[in-house]
Scaffold this motif. Structure first.
Motif, PDB file in Angstrom:
ATOM      1  N   PHE A   1      52.085  39.763  42.409  1.00 16.78           N
ATOM      2  CA  PHE A   1      51.860  39.882  40.965  1.00 16.78           C
ATOM      3  C   PHE A   1      50.446  39.466  40.604  1.00 16.78           C
ATOM      4  N   ASN A   2      49.935  40.058  39.565  1.00 16.81           N
ATOM      5  CA  ASN A   2      48.526  39.961  39.179  1.00 16.81           C
ATOM      6  C   ASN A   2      48.315  38.855  38.145  1.00 16.81           C
ATOM      7  N   PRO A   3      47.416  37.878  38.331  1.00 23.88           N
ATOM      8  CA  PRO A   3      46.494  37.705  39.439  1.00 23.88           C
ATOM      9  C   PRO A   3      47.163  37.006  40.621  1.00 23.88           C
ATOM     10  N   VAL A   4      47.022  37.552  41.796  1.00 22.19           N
ATOM     11  CA  VAL A   4      47.774  37.089  42.970  1.00 22.19           C
ATOM     12  C   VAL A   4      47.545  35.604  43.262  1.00 22.19           C
ATOM     13  N   PRO A   5      46.313  35.079  43.113  1.00 27.03           N
ATOM     14  CA  PRO A   5      46.114  33.653  43.441  1.00 27.03           C
ATOM     15  C   PRO A   5      46.880  32.718  42.504  1.00 27.03           C
ATOM     16  N   VAL A   6      47.264  33.237  41.327  1.00 31.98           N
ATOM     17  CA  VAL A   6      47.923  32.369  40.341  1.00 31.98           C
ATOM     18  C   VAL A   6      49.429  32.607  40.246  1.00 31.98           C
ATOM     19  N   MET A   7      49.844  33.880  40.270  1.00 30.16           N
ATOM     20  CA  MET A   7      51.269  34.189  40.070  1.00 30.16           C
ATOM     21  C   MET A   7      52.057  33.761  41.297  1.00 30.16           C
ATOM     22  N   LYS A   8      53.175  33.076  41.054  1.00 32.43           N
ATOM     23  CA  LYS A   8      53.871  32.385  42.134  1.00 32.43           C
ATOM     24  C   LYS A   8      54.942  33.219  42.836  1.00 32.43           C
TER      25      LYS A   8
ATOM     26  N   ASP B   1      34.463  34.751  43.877  1.00 31.19           N
ATOM     27  CA  ASP B   1      34.534  34.218  42.501  1.00 31.19           C
ATOM     28  C   ASP B   1      35.894  33.567  42.241  1.00 31.19           C
ATOM     29  N   SER B   2      36.941  34.234  42.674  1.00 30.50           N
ATOM     30  CA  SER B   2      38.285  33.707  42.443  1.00 30.50           C
ATOM     31  C   SER B   2      38.504  32.425  43.229  1.00 30.50           C
ATOM     32  N   LEU B   3      38.010  32.424  44.463  1.00 33.08           N
ATOM     33  CA  LEU B   3      38.172  31.228  45.313  1.00 33.08           C
ATOM     34  C   LEU B   3      37.451  30.024  44.701  1.00 33.08           C
TER      35      LEU B   3
ATOM     36  N   GLY C   1      43.105  48.476  50.667  1.00 38.42           N
ATOM     37  CA  GLY C   1      42.888  48.494  49.214  1.00 38.42           C
ATOM     38  C   GLY C   1      42.154  47.209  48.854  1.00 38.42           C
ATOM     39  N   GLY C   2      40.929  47.364  48.386  1.00 39.20           N
ATOM     40  CA  GLY C   2      40.146  46.176  47.994  1.00 39.20           C
ATOM     41  C   GLY C   2      39.973  46.103  46.497  1.00 39.20           C
ATOM     42  N   GLY C   3      41.007  46.488  45.785  1.00 37.04           N
ATOM     43  CA  GLY C   3      40.951  46.467  44.316  1.00 37.04           C
ATOM     44  C   GLY C   3      41.558  45.200  43.754  1.00 37.04           C
ATOM     45  N   LEU C   4      42.127  45.340  42.548  1.00 35.46           N
ATOM     46  CA  LEU C   4      42.689  44.162  41.863  1.00 35.46           C
ATOM     47  C   LEU C   4      43.643  43.401  42.768  1.00 35.46           C
ATOM     48  N   MET C   5      44.569  44.117  43.371  1.00 29.98           N
ATOM     49  CA  MET C   5      45.632  43.460  44.146  1.00 29.98           C
ATOM     50  C   MET C   5      45.222  43.179  45.587  1.00 29.98           C
ATOM     51  N   GLY C   6      44.528  44.149  46.209  1.00 29.28           N
ATOM     52  CA  GLY C   6      44.154  43.948  47.612  1.00 29.28           C
ATOM     53  C   GLY C   6      43.269  42.722  47.798  1.00 29.28           C
ATOM     54  N   THR C   7      42.367  42.503  46.847  1.00 31.98           N
ATOM     55  CA  THR C   7      41.505  41.314  46.956  1.00 31.98           C
ATOM     56  C   THR C   7      42.314  40.038  46.816  1.00 31.98           C
ATOM     57  N   GLY C   8      43.269  40.041  45.876  1.00 33.25           N
ATOM     58  CA  GLY C   8      44.099  38.841  45.677  1.00 33.25           C
ATOM     59  C   GLY C   8      44.977  38.549  46.879  1.00 33.25           C
ATOM     60  N   ILE C   9      45.561  39.600  47.454  1.00 31.76           N
ATOM     61  CA  ILE C   9      46.424  39.428  48.635  1.00 31.76           C
ATOM     62  C   ILE C   9      45.590  38.937  49.817  1.00 31.76           C
ATOM     63  N   THR C  10      44.401  39.515  49.980  1.00 33.89           N
ATOM     64  CA  THR C  10      43.490  39.066  51.047  1.00 33.89           C
ATOM     65  C   THR C  10      43.180  37.585  50.879  1.00 33.89           C
TER      66      THR C  10
END
Ligand SMILES: C[C@H](O)CC(=O)SCCNC(=O)CCNC(=O)[C@H](O)C(C)(C)COP(=O)(O)OP(=O)(O)OC[C@H]1O[C@@H](n2cnc3c(N)ncnc32)[C@H](O)[C@@H]1OP(=O)(O)O
Ligand SMILES: NC(=O)c1ccc[n+]([C@@H]2O[C@H](COP(=O)([O-])OP(=O)(O)OC[C@H]3O[C@@H](n4cnc5c(N)ncnc54)[C@H](O)[C@@H]3O)[C@@H](O)[C@H]2O)c1
Length: 310
Positions: free
Chosen positions: A167-174, A67-69, A29-38
């Motif tokens: 949790f969304n956004p994965v890079p931010v939610m702890k 972009d997120s990185l 899954g490369g969507g909202l969550m899959g990208t964040g988890i990756t």
């Protein structure tokens, strides 16, 4: 004292060996969550392959990760751009993309599924992977609401199956919720907990109940806001302002539903309504169904309760 120390050393060494055992992660899954988890797995030194159904989707997912990185680097390395660039490059070097999930899963240590919130599709995916993944490989679902036991039901490796709910956004939610069901082994539960912590999150554990902890409390609140709107009690805007200023939430319920995805919220409610048709909190919403039918899924489609078209 000596016994306690050796027991502590033993437990630390097993935790380290468990953690060392998870070198390669497959995110499906490369969507909202899959990208964040990756992103968070790669940031913490894991080799990650992100899979989806088309090359176009995984390419778009990779761009979203970049972009997120950049946002993480800007914040974390604002005083040391050289170190920031090194962090960016080393993280991106840890990421591969693919569309052949069976091939990728044949040599992976942990599969994290973050595909559409649909039980049948998740079951079919895991059933096919169960036949090709190595014996030691752990399976985890990032499902918002579906019973892990039901998702795992098509697999032989019931003991090596659990829930890792980010949790969304994965890079931010702890937070990561680590979910076990009856068959999940202690070893698997501990490995999932160690992994959640290795990617920088605080883990909580909970039983395999609808919505685990956060969503069981949060999604009914989000849906009660929709019902308030449907009754005409207040506008979406005022409800959002009220909850931000009155309850101190970072987003109001309609901003959040658009952020999470109105489709995902619909899938969650439909699943819970099926489990408990008499529970008024789980009653489907005509407005949500209408928006999803019109393709208005929130931020990810450019329009939901609000418009995000530039
Ligand atoms: C339903 C599911 O199963 C479960 C769920 O996921 S439920 C949903 C859980 N999530 C929430 O409740 C989110 C609530 N909202 C929030 O916490 C905040 O509004 C938010 C973190 C999304 C945005 O933060 P906010 O301060 O409002 O605005 P914003 O300026 O966009 O972000 C602040 C900083 O956070 C970081 N950030 C935000 N989003 C980011 C992302 N996607 N990637 C990396 N960094 C990000 C950035 O450093 C950003 O600073 P920058 O703009 O200079 O880059
Ligand atoms: N959106 C959130 O805030 C959030 C938070 C936590 C958990 N979740 C859960 O995570 C999962 C994914 O949600 P999302 O918001 O990332 O959805 P999304 O729609 O952004 O992404 C889902 C991705 O799965 C892909 N997909 C669908 N079927 C597939 C298959 N058979 N094989 C490979 N890829 C497939 C789609 O192409 C899509 O790119 C859902 O189970 C959802 O409940 C969502």
């Amino acid at each position: 004292m000596a016994f306690a120390t050796s027991a502590l050393v033993r437990s630390l060494s097993t935790s380290a060996s468990r953690q060392a055992a998870i070198k390669h992660v497959t995110v499906i899954g490369g969507g909202l969550m899959g990208t964040g988890i990756t992103q968070v797995a790669a940031q913490s030194g894991h080799n990650v392959t992100m899979c989806d159904v088309s090359d176009d989707i995984v390419q778009k997912g990779l761009a979203r990760i970049q972009d997120s990185l950049k946002r993480v680097v800007k914040k974390k390395y604002k005083d040391d751009p050289t170190a920031g660039q090194k962090f960016f490059d080393s993280t991106m070097e840890n990421i591969r993309i693919d569309t052949n999930v069976e091939r990728v899963a044949a040599s992976t240590d942990l599969v994290i599924e973050a595909i559409i919130e649909n039980l049948d599709i998740k079951q079919k995916l895991f059933s096919s992977l169960d036949k090709v993944a190595p014996q030691h490989t752990i399976f985890a679902s990032n499902t918002s609401s579906l019973p892990i036991k039901d998702i795992a039901s098509t697999c032989e490796r019931q003991d090596r199956f659990g829930g890792l709910h980010f949790f969304n956004p994965v890079p931010v939610m702890k937070l990561v919720e680590v979910v076990r069901f009856g068959a999940t082994s202690n070893e698997t539960f501990q490995s999932l907990t160690d992994f959640g912590q290795a990617v920088g999150k605080t883990t909580v554990s909970c039983k395999d109940t609808p919505g685990f902890i956060v969503n069981r409390l949060l999604v009914p609140y989000m849906m009660e806001a929709v019902r308030m709107l449907e009754r005409g009690d207040a506008s979406a805007k005022d409800i959002d302002v009220a909850m931000k200023l009155g309850a101190g939430y970072p987003m109001g319920p309609f901003e959040l539903t658009d952020y999470v995805g109105i489709d995902t919220c619909k899938f969650i409610m439909d699943g819970w309504h099926e489990l408990d048709p008499d529970q008024p909190l789980f009653k489907p919403s005509e407005l949500v169904n209408k928006l999803v039918a019109e393709g208005k899924l929130g931020m990810k489609s450019g329009e939901g309760f609000y418009s995000y078209k530039k």
